[in-house]
Write a protein that holds these residues in place. Structure first.
Motif, PDB file in Angstrom:
ATOM      1  N   ALA A   1       0.835  -1.206   0.000  1.00  6.24           N
ATOM      2  CA  ALA A   1       0.000   0.000   0.000  1.00  6.24           C
ATOM      3  C   ALA A   1       0.868   1.254   0.000  1.00  6.24           C
ATOM      4  O   ALA A   1       0.615   2.203  -0.755  1.00  6.24           O
ATOM      5  N   GLN A   2       1.904   1.248   0.828  1.00  7.48           N
ATOM      6  CA  GLN A   2       2.758   2.438   0.922  1.00  7.48           C
ATOM      7  C   GLN A   2       3.464   2.718  -0.403  1.00  7.48           C
ATOM      8  O   GLN A   2       3.503   3.858  -0.877  1.00  7.48           O
ATOM      9  N   ILE A   3       4.022   1.666  -1.010  1.00  6.52           N
ATOM     10  CA  ILE A   3       4.716   1.843  -2.289  1.00  6.52           C
ATOM     11  C   ILE A   3       3.738   2.295  -3.371  1.00  6.52           C
ATOM     12  O   ILE A   3       4.035   3.164  -4.191  1.00  6.52           O
ATOM     13  N   THR A   4       2.556   1.701  -3.367  1.00  8.55           N
ATOM     14  CA  THR A   4       1.552   2.050  -4.370  1.00  8.55           C
ATOM     15  C   THR A   4       1.139   3.511  -4.247  1.00  8.55           C
ATOM     16  O   THR A   4       1.082   4.247  -5.236  1.00  8.55           O
ATOM     17  N   VAL A   5       0.867   3.925  -3.037  1.00 10.26           N
ATOM     18  CA  VAL A   5       0.392   5.296  -2.834  1.00 10.26           C
ATOM     19  C   VAL A   5       1.502   6.303  -3.180  1.00 10.26           C
ATOM     20  O   VAL A   5       1.244   7.329  -3.817  1.00 10.26           O
ATOM     21  N   ALA A   6       2.749   5.968  -2.813  1.00 12.64           N
ATOM     22  CA  ALA A   6       3.862   6.869  -3.145  1.00 12.64           C
ATOM     23  C   ALA A   6       3.989   7.014  -4.657  1.00 12.64           C
ATOM     24  O   ALA A   6       4.191   8.114  -5.182  1.00 12.64           O
ATOM     25  N   SER A   7       3.830   5.901  -5.381  1.00 14.36           N
ATOM     26  CA  SER A   7       3.974   5.963  -6.834  1.00 14.36           C
ATOM     27  C   SER A   7       2.795   6.672  -7.495  1.00 14.36           C
ATOM     28  O   SER A   7       2.968   7.404  -8.468  1.00 14.36           O
ATOM     29  N   LEU A   8       1.587   6.449  -6.970  1.00 17.55           N
ATOM     30  CA  LEU A   8       0.434   7.136  -7.564  1.00 17.55           C
ATOM     31  C   LEU A   8       0.602   8.644  -7.437  1.00 17.55           C
ATOM     32  O   LEU A   8       0.210   9.399  -8.322  1.00 17.55           O
ATOM     33  N   SER A   9       1.200   9.045  -6.356  1.00 13.97           N
ATOM     34  CA  SER A   9       1.427  10.470  -6.164  1.00 13.97           C
ATOM     35  C   SER A   9       2.561  10.971  -7.063  1.00 13.97           C
ATOM     36  O   SER A   9       2.407  11.924  -7.814  1.00 13.97           O
TER      37      SER A   9
ATOM     38  N   PRO B   1      -4.229   9.593  -2.957  1.00 12.91           N
ATOM     39  CA  PRO B   1      -5.014   8.592  -3.694  1.00 12.91           C
ATOM     40  C   PRO B   1      -5.909   7.762  -2.779  1.00 12.91           C
ATOM     41  O   PRO B   1      -5.570   7.516  -1.620  1.00 12.91           O
ATOM     42  N   ARG B   2      -7.051   7.366  -3.336  1.00 12.04           N
ATOM     43  CA  ARG B   2      -8.014   6.547  -2.583  1.00 12.04           C
ATOM     44  C   ARG B   2      -7.743   5.074  -2.861  1.00 12.04           C
ATOM     45  O   ARG B   2      -7.768   4.625  -4.004  1.00 12.04           O
ATOM     46  N   LEU B   3      -7.497   4.338  -1.797  1.00  9.37           N
ATOM     47  CA  LEU B   3      -7.125   2.932  -1.899  1.00  9.37           C
ATOM     48  C   LEU B   3      -8.257   2.066  -1.342  1.00  9.37           C
ATOM     49  O   LEU B   3      -8.808   2.394  -0.297  1.00  9.37           O
TER      50      LEU B   3
ATOM     51  N   GLN C   1      -3.639   4.471   9.651  1.00 11.22           N
ATOM     52  CA  GLN C   1      -2.884   5.234  10.652  1.00 11.22           C
ATOM     53  C   GLN C   1      -1.667   5.919  10.040  1.00 11.22           C
ATOM     54  O   GLN C   1      -1.159   6.891  10.581  1.00 11.22           O
ATOM     55  N   GLY C   2      -1.211   5.400   8.893  1.00 13.03           N
ATOM     56  CA  GLY C   2      -0.115   6.042   8.181  1.00 13.03           C
ATOM     57  C   GLY C   2      -0.574   7.228   7.347  1.00 13.03           C
ATOM     58  O   GLY C   2       0.208   7.785   6.578  1.00 13.03           O
ATOM     59  N   GLY C   3      -1.828   7.582   7.466  1.00 12.65           N
ATOM     60  CA  GLY C   3      -2.324   8.769   6.787  1.00 12.65           C
ATOM     61  C   GLY C   3      -2.842   8.532   5.383  1.00 12.65           C
ATOM     62  O   GLY C   3      -3.091   9.477   4.629  1.00 12.65           O
ATOM     63  N   ILE C   4      -3.004   7.275   5.012  1.00 19.55           N
ATOM     64  CA  ILE C   4      -3.484   6.955   3.663  1.00 19.55           C
ATOM     65  C   ILE C   4      -5.004   6.827   3.675  1.00 19.55           C
ATOM     66  O   ILE C   4      -5.587   6.278   4.606  1.00 19.55           O
ATOM     67  N   ASN C   5      -5.617   7.317   2.606  1.00 13.42           N
ATOM     68  CA  ASN C   5      -7.063   7.253   2.428  1.00 13.42           C
ATOM     69  C   ASN C   5      -7.433   5.840   1.972  1.00 13.42           C
ATOM     70  O   ASN C   5      -7.360   5.510   0.797  1.00 13.42           O
ATOM     71  N   VAL C   6      -7.811   4.990   2.911  1.00 12.48           N
ATOM     72  CA  VAL C   6      -8.008   3.571   2.600  1.00 12.48           C
ATOM     73  C   VAL C   6      -9.324   3.070   3.189  1.00 12.48           C
ATOM     74  O   VAL C   6      -9.754   3.523   4.251  1.00 12.48           O
TER      75      VAL C   6
ATOM     76  N   ASP D   1      -8.944   4.955  -6.466  1.00 12.45           N
ATOM     77  CA  ASP D   1      -7.924   5.105  -7.502  1.00 12.45           C
ATOM     78  C   ASP D   1      -7.179   3.804  -7.755  1.00 12.45           C
ATOM     79  O   ASP D   1      -6.645   3.602  -8.845  1.00 12.45           O
ATOM     80  N   VAL D   2      -7.116   2.947  -6.757  1.00 10.50           N
ATOM     81  CA  VAL D   2      -6.423   1.672  -6.935  1.00 10.50           C
ATOM     82  C   VAL D   2      -7.002   0.658  -5.954  1.00 10.50           C
ATOM     83  O   VAL D   2      -7.363   1.003  -4.829  1.00 10.50           O
TER      84      VAL D   2
END
Lengths: 354, 354
Positions: free
Chosen positions: B203-211, B219-221, B253-258, B277-278
């Motif tokens: 999830a972290q790698i995906t969100v970093a790359s989408l950005s 991004p919405r996961l 908790q890592g701040g990602i919209n999931v 978004d993914v």
């Protein structure tokens, strides 16, 4: 084998069960009648399927008024009265139980009524007074808490139908039919339980039903692999070579038009779908993901292998949206039409072997 | 962190590898150049992505003539020559190995050339002389028979990129992006290997790359469940409660919209897709079935988490149709355009942090 003396199935009404009264079953039943009464299907040159609910007329009337659906409700005593009533109102055979409708909150006191609705429907199809059963969704957790020891409708109907029936679940939308060989078990159990025999029997029941109930002679069957890339020659799993390919071979030797096992990810795009009539899938989501991706609203759940016709909408009780008037009746419409069409085909099929 | 002094990635050409020469890689490379040279993309107000092949110019020229593709081939010595050549011919950096093209029949003698093409591409992106790598499909069985000890491109590129990179595979089509958390393993291994940590890192790698690479801020996961009906509260599997839900919580908790875990069968219809978004999927086919069902031809395979951009067409070597001229270049076109767009976004992103 002769079926002489059977009723003409296609002239009989369909029995629609109540399902969980805290869900959307009542709402979509009322909307389905409204849909057919408005004869929006005339353009497709089809008369609407006649059905009756086995439910509480009082509850449905109240629901129709409260949600402003405008469907009149008319209690009937026998299925034979359904056809004449249907033109003017939704015919309802009363359950003889009081039913409380509390949207979103299942009440265990309603469980006897939920089960009675299913039992009455079974009795009426067995007595050849209904052409088939269309079931509204039940709430399995609530029922199992009350000692209902079945995974769902399918297992209950199979046992009530005589116990020896191997029920097979088929999901059908206009563009795709899928049969999951394993169904309501965890994914690891699905892998553990998968056998060649299970695949072969599912294929046989599916093909027999496609011929009898859907009028498809010599149906084309594809079999999905379990593992990614169909296991890539054993590099990613051995189920293809040890279990699935032998099943495909046995199915073929039984005279069925079958191909596979194929990598599941390439089986469901439009061009691939045109090559087969039904895809046999190894686990629940392998079948349900493509079906609901292709057509989320018009999918129908069909139980094959029972001595009677049974369909249901391809969704749950939807208690989160119950009682608000926003539920879509599309899947129930499709379930009713599919059951009606199956009765017509089965009738024709039976006459041809009589 | 400063990236001042970096080349402007979006001005550099893309490096396209040869892939298995017995497959369709050469044919679709030639067709991709033809497509862009005809500027069919002008209507979409996009200049074509400039790319060069790392291949045998002789082999490609012969293929272009034999299949009547009409693409001129022009050898170049350095990537810097690609842009000026591209307007008139497909620029090709020669491999320095003879390559025999025998459609449908991989020749182990070509393996050093297959690997050299990938290695050259890696070197050129590392030297900032190419903006990204687009890989043509390789034949894993053939390579592994010759001692190439990697599951595929992704694993090889991750190791060559420094070993510590956790590569994540994303499949993207215009309507859907999916990331399988486990990839090329059997389905039972996928279940066995699945951990909370793996889901969180993906999830972290995906969100970093989408950005960074796709310009999608916040991004919405969504996270798919493993079992049918998301396990139905533990009745059909415990991975949701024990592994996946804790991962979702940690990601949040890592701040990602999931959101999630959700039953996978209801995640991929058009209305559901508009909510994210993914989609993070638990196994290969859970991601690939919906992607290829929704869009079989325009899917792109993107490796996230590498220090450079890498995409590839979302299909294999297709040796069964190689050498006949009927291969579709659509997925390669999408892979080239996606890599170009990623370079533009990454460039912009880097400038904004410089």
């Amino acid at each position: 084998m002769s079926f002489k003396g059977e009723s003409d199935l296609s002239t009989l009404p369909l029995a629609l069960t109540m399902g969980e009264p805290a869900g959307i079953g009542g709402e979509i039943a009322l909307k389905a009648w409204r849909h057919f009464s408005q004869k929006t299907d005339r353009r497709s040159d089809q008369t609407p399927p006649v059905f009756f609910s086995i439910d509480s007329p009082h509850r449905l009337e109240e629901l129709s008024n409260r949600l402003d659906i405008g469907t009149p409700v008319h209690p009937i005593e026998t299925p034979e009265q359904a056809a004449s009533v249907f033109a003017d109102a939704l015919p309802v055979i009363p359950l003889g139980f009081p039913v409380t409708t509390n949207p979103g909150r299942p009440n265990p006191e309603n469980i006897p009524a939920v089960i009675a609705s299913i039992d009455n429907a079974i009795r009426l199809v067995q007595e050849k007074r209904a052409s088939g059963i269309v079931t509204n969704p039940i709430h399995k957790k609530c029922l199992s808490g009350a000692g209902f020891a079945y995974l769902g409708h399918t297992e209950y109907l199979a046992e009530r139908a005589g116990g020896s029936a191997q029920a097979v679940m088929m999901l059908a939308a206009p563009e795709l039919r899928v049969v999951p060989v394993t169904v309501h078990v965890s994914l690891s159990d699905a892998i553990r339980l998968l056998t060649t025999e299970m695949i072969v029997r599912s294929a046989q029941i599916t093909v027999a039903s496609l011929s009898l109930d859907f009028g498809i002679q010599n149906p084309r069957l594809v079999v999905a692999a379990l593992n990614p890339h169909a296991g890539e020659g054993g590099k990613m799993g051995c189920e293809e070579t040890e279990i699935i390919a032998p099943a495909v071979e046995e199915i073929r030797q039984g005279g069925i038009n079958v191909t596979g096992p194929f990598a599941a990810d390439s089986l469901f795009h439009p061009s691939a779908r045109s090559d087969y009539d039904v895809a046999l899938c190894m686990y629940h989501d392998q079948a349900l993901i493509p079906l609901k991706t292709v057509d989320f609203e018009n999918g129908v759940n069909i139980t094959l292998g029972l001595p009677f016709i049974r369909t249901s909408p391809d969704h749950g009780t939807a208690m989160d949206i119950a009682g608000r008037g926003g539920a879509s009746e599309l899947s129930l419409l499709a379930a009713l039409k599919t059951a009606r069409d199956m009765a017509r085909h089965r009738n024709t099929g039976l006459q041809s072997v009589a």
